[in-house]
Enzyme design. Structure first.
Site, short mmCIF file in Angstrom:
data_model
loop_
_atom_site.label_atom_id
_atom_site.label_comp_id
_atom_site.label_asym_id
_atom_site.label_seq_id
_atom_site.Cartn_x
_atom_site.Cartn_y
_atom_site.Cartn_z
N PRO A 62 0.84 -1.20 0.00
CA PRO A 62 0.00 0.00 0.00
C PRO A 62 0.88 1.25 0.00
O PRO A 62 1.49 1.59 1.00
CB PRO A 62 -0.80 -0.13 1.30
CG PRO A 62 0.04 -0.99 2.20
CD PRO A 62 0.81 -1.91 1.30
N ASP A 90 5.81 2.65 2.18
CA ASP A 90 5.03 1.44 2.43
C ASP A 90 4.22 1.71 3.70
O ASP A 90 4.76 1.75 4.81
CB ASP A 90 5.97 0.25 2.62
CG ASP A 90 5.22 -1.06 2.87
OD1 ASP A 90 4.01 -1.02 3.14
OD2 ASP A 90 5.88 -2.13 2.83
N HIS A 91 2.90 1.89 3.54
CA HIS A 91 2.07 2.29 4.67
C HIS A 91 1.93 1.20 5.72
O HIS A 91 1.44 1.45 6.82
CB HIS A 91 0.69 2.74 4.17
CG HIS A 91 0.12 3.89 4.93
ND1 HIS A 91 0.47 4.19 6.22
CD2 HIS A 91 -0.79 4.84 4.58
CE1 HIS A 91 -0.18 5.25 6.63
NE2 HIS A 91 -0.96 5.68 5.65
N ARG A 92 2.32 -0.03 5.39
CA ARG A 92 2.31 -1.09 6.40
C ARG A 92 3.40 -0.86 7.44
O ARG A 92 3.28 -1.28 8.60
CB ARG A 92 2.53 -2.46 5.74
CG ARG A 92 1.49 -2.86 4.71
CD ARG A 92 1.90 -4.13 3.98
NE ARG A 92 3.19 -3.96 3.32
CZ ARG A 92 3.81 -4.93 2.65
NH1 ARG A 92 3.25 -6.13 2.56
NH2 ARG A 92 4.97 -4.72 2.06
N ALA A 93 4.49 -0.21 7.01
CA ALA A 93 5.66 -0.03 7.88
C ALA A 93 5.84 1.40 8.35
O ALA A 93 6.40 1.65 9.42
CB ALA A 93 6.93 -0.50 7.14
#
Length: 444
Positions: free
Chosen positions: A242, A416-419
């Site tokens: 994402p 990276d919106h997960r991180a």
């Protein structure tokens, strides 16, 4: 005793490669350290050195062969004292993936009406989107006779709109298998399915149909291993990562002035800093000041790095490669400049070692030299961010509450919106902007 020469693993992740070119021929004597061949991996073309001494007795994989698995015997070496003419080739492995479908057992005779359950057969490889032992509906018939086809072949044919009665099977007893359907020509179209059938059919990942040229003159160019890898990895990145994009406008006047002064001082050493060299240092320093962005997402864990290794996008004839400036935050810009010139030159010659382009904690891609004002770069997994640099240009800009003209560039961070949360990404962009606009911090 003959010696088997095997396809080498030229990087920790290499599983197969292309035997680009043989530099020896049958009858040539080789010694340890001699260059025998050029191997093309997904990132570079690398030289393969001989380990043993002897005479080339057989070349078992021709140059230009793609998909040669690591460990495959590619040549046979006769030891000192052996007669080359009497040496038999050493067996082992296969040169490339077999194009033919996996052999299957013949299907048992079926009753007139389709059975509710079907005995398990030899399945297609597990990676196939739909298993070959899943029933795909009644088998088609031709002139009252049942067409032998695997369930997976029928399912793919239905999804691609192909008529199985027009396809010749290559399996046992003329059975149509997966490979036959995938290689079938588009004109073998099947009657349209009803709306109900289309709604009930599960989604199946399909390979793109043969390109239509519409009668336009064209050339067909085979994809290199590198281009295939770029296509696969970037598709995975956009599908699985994402992305969040953050853009800032940055004044370059102070940086350009400092660059001119430093280059004048470095003239005796024949070193000339580029703006890109200074931006590499700025990104590394920014990551050190905002460690929340110097990370990688790893499933149930997060990797937090203690130094910034910057992967720098370099365009080469076959695609793109990202040589790494390791620990860029602690290096002088003159050192970064020297390293980048060497890495870029060897990248274009395909001479980088795996450790010089595999890894990195973040990336920088600069398209300013092409006049691109602003763009959003695709993250290079498993990294969690990439900085995209646009062209510096004269723009109206408010300085000290007055409208003036300044040299301004746009920089866009892809995260990276997960991180990385948006606030952390914004903090990194703020620090990056401050370092570039007040560049004395880069030489401290």
């Amino acid at each position: 005793m003959p010696i088997a020469i095997q396809m080498p693993a030229l990087s920790p992740t290499m599983e197969e490669g292309t035997l680009a070119k043989w530099l020896v021929k049958v009858g040539d004597k080789v010694s340890s350290g001699d260059i025998m061949a050029e191997i093309e991996t997904d990132k570079a073309t690398m030289e393969f050195e001989a380990v043993d001494e002897g005479t080339i007795a057989h070349i078992q994989v021709e140059e230009g062969t793609e998909g040669v698995k690591v460990g495959t015997v590619i040549a046979t070496l006769a030891e000192e004292g052996e007669d080359v003419g009497e040496v038999e080739p050493v067996d082992g492995g296969s040169a490339a993936p077999a194009p033919a479908a996996k052999e299957e057992k013949p299907a048992p005779e079926a009753p007139a009406e389709p059975a509710k359950a079907k005995p398990r057969e030899n399945a297609e490889p597990a990676r196939a989107p739909v298993s070959d032992d899943v029933e795909a509906g009644p088998a088609p018939t031709k002139d009252g006779e049942r067409i032998l086809a695997s369930p997976l072949a029928r399912r793919i044919a239905e999804q691609k709109g192909l008529d199985l009665t027009t396809i010749k099977g290559s399996g046992p007893n003329g059975r149509i298998v997966k490979a036959d359907v995938e290689n079938a020509k588009p004109e073998a179209a099947a009657p349209a399915s009803t709306a109900t059938e289309k709604e009930m059919a599960p989604a199946v990942e399909q390979k793109p149909a043969k390109a239509q040229d519409y009668g336009i003159p064209h050339e067909v160019e085979k994809l290199s291993s590198m281009r295939k890898t770029i296509a696969r990895r970037l598709t995975e990145s956009k599908q699985q990562v994402p992305h969040i994009y953050l853009t800032v406008d940055i004044r370059l006047d102070a940086l350009l002035k400092l660059r001119g002064e430093l280059n004048k001082a470095l003239e005796p050493q024949e070193i000339k800093l580029s703006v890109n060299d200074m931006l590499i240092k700025a990104l590394a320093k920014s990551l050190e000041q905002v460690p929340a962005c110097n990370v990688q997402f790893a499933g149930d864990t997060m990797l937090k790095f203690s130094r910034a290794d910057i992967s720098v996008a370099v365009s080469i004839p076959n695609g793109l490669i990202t040589p790494i400036v390791k620990d860029a935050g602690s290096k002088a810009m003159s050192k970064i400049s020297t390293e980048m010139k060497d890495l870029a030159t060897r990248a274009k010659d395909g001479k980088l070692a795996p450790e010089e382009f595999q890894g990195g904690t973040a990336s920088l891609s600069n398209m300013g030299m092409f006049g691109i004002k602003q763009f959003e770069a695709v993250i290079n997994p498993p990294q969690a961010m990439i900085m995209a640099i646009g062209a510096g240009e004269k723009r109206p800009y408010v300085i000290d509450d007055s409208l003036q003209v300044a040299t301004v560039m746009s920089a866009t961070g892809s995260f990276d919106h997960r991180a990385i949360d948006g606030a952390d990404g914004a903090q990194l962009m703020k620090v990056f902007k401050e370092l570039v606009e007040s560049p004395l911090g880069l030489v401290a």
